[in-house]
Design a protein around this motif. Structure first.
Motif, mmCIF file in Angstrom:
data_model
loop_
_atom_site.group_PDB
_atom_site.id
_atom_site.type_symbol
_atom_site.label_atom_id
_atom_site.label_comp_id
_atom_site.label_asym_id
_atom_site.label_seq_id
_atom_site.Cartn_x
_atom_site.Cartn_y
_atom_site.Cartn_z
ATOM 1 N N GLN A 117 0.719 -1.237 -0.064
ATOM 2 C CA GLN A 117 -0.040 0.057 0.141
ATOM 3 C C GLN A 117 0.819 1.207 -0.070
ATOM 4 O O GLN A 117 0.538 2.115 -0.605
ATOM 5 N N GLY A 118 1.922 1.212 0.901
ATOM 6 C CA GLY A 118 2.841 2.495 0.915
ATOM 7 C C GLY A 118 3.692 2.723 -0.227
ATOM 8 O O GLY A 118 3.627 3.629 -0.980
ATOM 9 N N ILE A 119 3.912 1.484 -0.985
ATOM 10 C CA ILE A 119 4.564 1.607 -2.320
ATOM 11 C C ILE A 119 3.758 2.300 -3.424
ATOM 12 O O ILE A 119 4.086 3.186 -4.075
ATOM 13 N N GLU A 120 2.321 1.828 -3.580
ATOM 14 C CA GLU A 120 1.351 2.511 -4.353
ATOM 15 C C GLU A 120 1.240 4.043 -4.033
ATOM 16 O O GLU A 120 1.369 4.656 -5.190
ATOM 17 N N GLU A 121 0.988 4.238 -2.805
ATOM 18 C CA GLU A 121 0.830 5.619 -2.466
ATOM 19 C C GLU A 121 2.275 6.653 -2.785
ATOM 20 O O GLU A 121 1.897 7.663 -3.656
ATOM 21 N N GLN A 122 3.218 6.047 -2.677
ATOM 22 C CA GLN A 122 4.366 6.802 -3.131
ATOM 23 C C GLN A 122 4.558 7.055 -4.630
ATOM 24 O O GLN A 122 4.686 8.038 -5.059
ATOM 25 N N VAL A 123 4.060 5.964 -5.289
ATOM 26 C CA VAL A 123 4.629 5.918 -6.841
ATOM 27 C C VAL A 123 3.326 7.077 -7.593
ATOM 28 O O VAL A 123 3.773 7.637 -8.360
ATOM 29 N N LYS A 124 2.151 7.076 -6.968
ATOM 30 C CA LYS A 124 1.304 8.023 -7.257
ATOM 31 C C LYS A 124 1.726 9.393 -7.095
ATOM 32 O O LYS A 124 1.233 10.495 -7.792
ATOM 33 N N GLN A 125 2.586 9.703 -6.281
ATOM 34 C CA GLN A 125 2.832 11.154 -5.859
ATOM 35 C C GLN A 125 4.134 11.609 -6.874
ATOM 36 O O GLN A 125 4.071 12.861 -7.034
ATOM 37 N N VAL A 126 4.688 10.653 -7.491
ATOM 38 C CA VAL A 126 5.839 10.975 -8.539
ATOM 39 C C VAL A 126 5.090 11.704 -9.745
ATOM 40 O O VAL A 126 4.182 10.907 -10.391
ATOM 41 N N ALA A 127 5.600 12.650 -10.415
ATOM 42 C CA ALA A 127 5.062 13.541 -11.518
ATOM 43 C C ALA A 127 4.954 12.636 -12.571
ATOM 44 O O ALA A 127 3.836 12.493 -13.453
ATOM 45 N N ILE A 128 5.923 11.638 -13.039
ATOM 46 C CA ILE A 128 6.039 10.788 -14.183
ATOM 47 C C ILE A 128 4.851 9.895 -14.105
ATOM 48 O O ILE A 128 4.504 9.361 -15.202
ATOM 49 N N SER A 184 1.735 10.197 -13.445
ATOM 50 C CA SER A 184 0.706 10.824 -14.040
ATOM 51 C C SER A 184 0.275 11.002 -15.539
ATOM 52 O O SER A 184 -0.405 10.753 -16.144
ATOM 53 N N LEU A 185 1.779 10.724 -16.076
ATOM 54 C CA LEU A 185 1.866 10.631 -17.602
ATOM 55 C C LEU A 185 1.884 9.014 -17.954
ATOM 56 O O LEU A 185 1.133 8.770 -19.081
ATOM 57 N N THR A 186 2.205 8.072 -17.078
ATOM 58 C CA THR A 186 2.330 6.945 -17.720
ATOM 59 C C THR A 186 0.860 6.058 -17.362
ATOM 60 O O THR A 186 0.550 5.633 -17.885
ATOM 61 N N SER A 187 0.258 6.557 -16.352
ATOM 62 C CA SER A 187 -1.187 6.088 -16.036
ATOM 63 C C SER A 187 -2.246 6.766 -16.476
ATOM 64 O O SER A 187 -3.337 6.422 -16.181
ATOM 65 N N GLY A 188 -2.056 7.884 -17.403
ATOM 66 C CA GLY A 188 -3.079 8.468 -18.126
ATOM 67 C C GLY A 188 -4.254 9.222 -17.442
ATOM 68 O O GLY A 188 -5.331 9.449 -17.589
#
Length: 746
Positions: free
Chosen positions: A172-183, A185-189
Motif C-alpha cells: 500500500q505504501g509503495i503504491e501511494e508513493q508511486v502516485k505522488q511522482v509526477a511521471i 501521471s503521464l504513464t497512468s493516463g
C-alpha cells in the motif's frame, strides 16, 4: 524470483574478477526476477553474423550494441545502432563498431529485438537499487531515458522521484508513493488527453520485484543495479539497458548497545564528574549547572585529588575510590585522558553511562587510535555479564533532562536559563551542541523534557535515543537535527520514526550536510539523481517525519507544535483578522489546504455591530478575512477576532497586526509615550485572555520592527505562537493542521 539463478550469474562475473556484469547478464538477471526482456543474441564479431537466425526476431529492425567492460553508457559514445533486420546491415554495423572501438577492450556485440514504444515524456522510466551506508539498500523510481538527470533537477521536489527502503515498505505504501511522482501521471493516463500507457498495478509489481531483490541480495551480491530505461510497450515494462555492479562485502552493522541504559543518562540517581577546577572551567560550569538544576548534592561525586569538597559536593581522589557505581559519569578532561579513565570505570564497574564533553576524537585527525582503543574497551565490556556502559558524545555539549533534574551543559546558567515552571512534551535531539543551545535559547519560553546533544555519536546514536524514547508516553514532539548517520543507523532512525508517528506523535526533522557524495562512487544515474540528502528526505517523509528545509522552519514548527499540540483540529476552514490589506493578500496567497470559512449570519451581524461602534461600517466591506484597517483600537480588534473564532464554521484562526498604528497599545512604557503592552486592555493582554477562551488552534502575526519584540515575547511566553510575517505563519500552520488531522485519524 529465482534467487539461485541470480547468484549463479553474479558468481560467474566475480570468478572472472569483473566488477560489472555484461548487459546481457543484467537482462538474464531481470528474467530471473520474473521480468519480461527483449530477445537477444550475442556474437563475438562480424564473422559470426552469417550464422544468425533472424526469423526469431520480431519486426523489421534490430538493435546492435557493443559489449565492453570499458563502456558503461553505450548510447553516449555511439555504441548503439538501429539497423534493418538484414544480415548485411547487421554485418556492416558491427564492422563499423569494431573500427570505432578498436582501441578498447571489447567482449563482443549483441543483436537485440527492437521494441517499439512512445518515446515522449512518460514512455521511459528508471528503476535502480543500490547500497547506502546509513540506510542499507534503497530503491529509486523516476523518469528515465537520456533526460533522467535533467528532469530530476527540474521537477518539483517531492514529485521528482520515489525512494523506497525494503525494510520499511509495504504494498500500500509503495503504491501511494508511486502516485505522488509526477511521471506516474503521464504513464497512468491521469492527465487530460493522455492515453494510459500502463496500469498502476503493473508498474508497482515491477518496483516490488526490485525491492525484493534489494532486500535479498544487497550488498553481499549486488552493490547497485539500474535499468535505464524501462520502456512502456503494450502495458508492460520492458528493460532496454541495465547496469549491475557486483557486491563485494557484507553490510557493516553497528554493534548492539545496551540501549535500555539510556534511562541512566536521562534520569540518573547519582552523578560523578571528573575535570572540575578550583576556578571556572568546563567541569566547574557543569557542576554549577547540576546544582542549580536541583540535583541532590549528596549524590554528586567529584573525582579530584587533594580536595575534600567543592560547592558542597564530596570529592574523591580517583575513579576507583568512588563510593558506588554511579548512573552517570561526566568526563570533562582532554580526549587523550579518556581511554585511561574509561578503562578504570570498566574494570571497577563504576558507571552505567557516560557523557564525554571532550572534542578531538573522531572529528580530528590523530584521534583514531584513541577511538579504536575506546571501541575495544566498550566491546569487551559488553561481552561481560554486566554488559558495560553507554557513552554520549564525544564532542558534545551535554544533556538537559527535566525529569532527571539536571543540566550538564557547560554554558553559564544565566546565559541559557531553562523555564522551570512549565513543561512541554518535547524532546530536542541534536548532533550539534551549538544548534541545541541556539534553539533552546530562541525557544526559551518552552521547557522541553529533554535537550540531548549527541556530538559525534562515538557510541550512542540518534537511532538509539529514538528507539528508547518511542515508548515514552509523555512525549508528543521530537525535534531532530542530524549532520550524518553512523553505518545503518539511518535505518534504525527510520524504524523508530515510523513507530513514533504511528502512535500519533510528531517528528520534526532537519538534516544538514546535504552533499551528493554518492556520485563519486557510482557508475549509475541512480546516485546522481538521488544523493544522500534526497534519500534521507524521502525516506524520512515516508516514515512519517515532517522534513523541513530551513533552520527557521525547524524552530518555529517546534514552537507551534509545543504550544498548540493539545488543540483539536476539526477541519481546515480558516478565520482571519488583520489591520492591513497586504497581510490578508499574503494569507490568501498561501492558503494551500486551507479555505476561508463562510461565516454564519449571526457572526456577520456581530461583526457589523463592532465595525459600527468603531465607525468603520462605512469604510470596511465585511468578509473573511476581516480587515479592521489601521483605526480600530485594541479592545475592538480583540473582540473582532474572538467573534470570528466563536463561529462554528471556523476551525483555525490567524490574527495579524501591523503594530505601528497610533490607536494600538503595542510598546513597552518609556518617557516618550503613554503606551504599555502590559496593561490589561492592550491588544497583547487581551489576546492572552482569549488564549484561555478559544479552544481552537490559532496564531498571531506581529509584522513590525525590533521595537515590537517585547510584544512578541509577551505573546509567546503566554503560549501564543507568534510570527513576524503572515505568509510564513500560514504556511507552517498548514503543516501543523494537516499533521494534527493525520494524528487524529490514527
Amino acid at each position: 524470483m529465482d534467487t539461485d539463478r541470480i547468484i549463479e550469474i553474479i558468481q560467474i562475473a566475480k570468478k572472472e574478477s569483473r566488477e560489472f556484469l555484461w548487459e546481457t547478464e543484467g537482462l538474464d538477471i531481470l528474467e530471473a526476477m520474473g521480468i519480461k526482456t527483449p530477445k537477444r543474441v550475442f556474437v563475438k564479431g562480424s564473422q559470426d553474423v552469417a550464422a544468425l537466425v533472424l526469423a526469431e526476431f520480431p519486426g523489421e529492425q534490430v538493435v546492435v550494441k557493443v559489449v565492453s567492460p570499458e563502456i558503461l553508457h553505450k548510447s553516449d559514445v555511439g555504441g548503439v545502432q538501429f539497423v534493418p533486420k538484414e544480415k548485411t546491415a547487421i554485418f556492416n554495423s558491427i564492422v563499423e563498431l569494431e573500427k570505432s572501438f578498436s582501441d578498447q577492450e571489447v567482449r563482443g556485440y549483441t543483436i537485440n529485438e527492437f521494441v517499439p514504444y512512445n518515446p515522449s515524456l512518460g514512455g521511459e522510466i528508471l528503476l535502480g537499487t543500490r547500497w547506502t551506508p546509513d540506510f542499507g539498500p534503497v530503491v529509486t523510481y523516476s523518469a528515465g531515458g537520456i533526460y533522467t538527470e535533467f528532469l530530476a533537477k527540474n521537477f518539483v521536489v517531492g514529485k521528482d522521484m520515489a525512494i523506497f527502503s525494503p525494510q520499511l515498505s509495504d504494498r500500500q505504501g509503495i503504491e501511494e508513493q508511486v502516485k505522488q511522482v509526477a511521471i506516474t501521471s503521464l504513464t497512468s493516463g491521469e492527465i487530460r488527453g493522455q492515453k494510459k500507457r500502463i496500469d498502476l498495478e503493473a508498474l508497482v509489481n515491477v518496483i516490488t520485484k526490485f525491492i525484493e531483490l534489494a532486500a535479498t541480495l544487497i550488498p553481499e551480491q549486488i552493490l547497485e543495479f539500474e535499468v535505464n530505461p524501462f520502456v512502456i510497450a503494450q502495458n508492460t515494462l520492458i528493460p532496454l539497458d541495465s547496469l549491475l555492479k557486483c557486491g563485494t562485502h557484507k553490510s557493516e552493522y553497528l554493534s548492539q548497545r545496551p540501549v535500555h541504559k539510556i534511562k541512566n543518562i536521562l534520569a540518573p540517581k547519582s552523578i560523578a564528574i571528573i575535570g572540575v577546577s578550583e576556578n571556572i572551567n568546563v567541569g566547574r560550569l557543569v557542576l554549577h549547572n547540576l546544582i542549580q538544576s536541583g540535583f541532590d548534592k549528596n549524590y554528586i561525586y567529584i573525582v579530584k585529588a587533594n580536595t575534600e569538597s567543592l560547592e558542597g559536593c564530596q570529592c574523591y581522589p580517583s575513579v576507583k575510590s568512588l563510593p558506588e557505581k554511579v548512573d552517570l559519569f561526566i568526563f570533562s578532561l582532554s580526549a587523550a585522558q579518556l581511554p585511561e579513565t574509561l578503562e578504570t570505570i570498566i574494570q571497577e564497574q563504576k558507571a552505567e553511562s557516560m557523557i564525554v564533553l571532550a572534542g578531538g576524537l573522531e572529528e580530528k585527525s590523530g584521534g583514531e587510535q584513541i577511538v579504536n582503543r575506546i571501541n575495544l574497551l566498550l566491546e569487551q565490556a559488553r561481552h561481560s555479564a554486566w554488559g558495560g556502559l553507554i557513552i554520549n558524545g564525544g564532542n558534545c555539549l551535554g544533556i538537559y533532562s527535566q525529569p532527571g533534574h539536571y543540566n550538564s551543559f557547560f554554558i553559564p546558567n544565566y546565559k541559557l536559563p531553562f523555564v522551570q515552571d512549565k513543561l512541554h512534551p518535547v524532546a530536542l535531539l541534536s548532533q550539534s551542541g551549538g544548534f541545541a543551545c541556539s534553539k533552546a535559547s530562541k525557544l526559551a519560553h518552552i521547557n522541553p523534557k529533554y535537550v540531548i546533544s549527541l556530538g559525534n555519536q562515538m557510541d550512542l546514536t540518534v537511532g538509539d535515543y529514538l528507539t528508547y524514547l518511542e515508548s515514552d508516553r509523555t512525549l508528543e514532539i521530537f525535534g531532530i537535527y542530524v549532520e550524518g548517520f553512523k553505518p545503518l543507523d539511518g535505518l534504525k532512525f527510520l524504524t523508530a520514526v515510523k513507530a513514533i508517528t504511528a502512535q500519533g506523535k510528531t517528528v520534526i526533522f532537519y538534516q544538514a550536510g546535504r552533499t551528493i557524495e554518492g556520485t563519486k562512487a557510482t557508475a549509475s544515474h541512480t546516485a546522481s539523481i538521488a544523493g544522500n540528502y534526497q534519500i534521507t528526505r524521502e525516506l524520512a517523509k515516508n516514515a512519517g517525519a515532517i522534513v523541513v528545509e530551513s533552520i527557521d522552519d525547524f524552530e518555529e514548527l517546534v514552537e507551534l507544535f509545543a504550544l498548540l499540540h493539545s488543540q483539536p483540529v476539526k477541519g481546515l476552514n480558516l478565520g482571519g483578522v488583520s489591520n492591513a490589506g497586504f497581510i490578508n493578500v499574503a494569507t490568501a496567497d498561501n492558503l494551500k489546504n486551507f479555505h476561508f470559512a463562510a461565516l454564519n449570519p449571526e457572526t456577520n451581524d456581530q461583526l457589523q455591530s463592532i465595525l459600527k461602534k468603531s465607525k468603520l461600517d462605512g469604510v470596511v466591506d465585511l468578509h473573511n478575512p476581516v480587515d479592521v484597517t489601521g483605526i480600530m483600537n485594541d479592545s475592538a480588534y480583540a473582540e473582532t477576532f474572538f467573534t470570528v473564532m466563536k463561529d462554528e464554521k471556523v476551525n483555525v484562526g490567524i490574527i495579524s497586526c501591523v503594530p505601528v498604528v497610533a490607536v494600538l497599545n503595542t510598546l513597552i512604557p518609556n518617557g516618550k509615550h503613554q503606551e504599555n503592552i502590559y496593561q490589561y486592555d492592550s491588544l497583547a493582554m487581551r489576546l492572552v485572555t482569549l488564549k484561555q477562551q478559544i479552544n481552537k488552534p490559532w496564531v498571531a502575526v506581529i509584522d513590525g520592527g525590533d521595537m515590537y519584540d517585547p510584544m512578541i515575547k509577551l505573546l509567546r511566553e503566554n503560549g501564543i505562537p507568534t510570527f513576524r510575517v503572515a505568509d510564513r505563519a500560514i504556511r507552517l500552520l498548514n503543516l501543523f493542521c494537516n499533521e494534527q488531522l493525520r494524528k487524529q485519524s490514527i
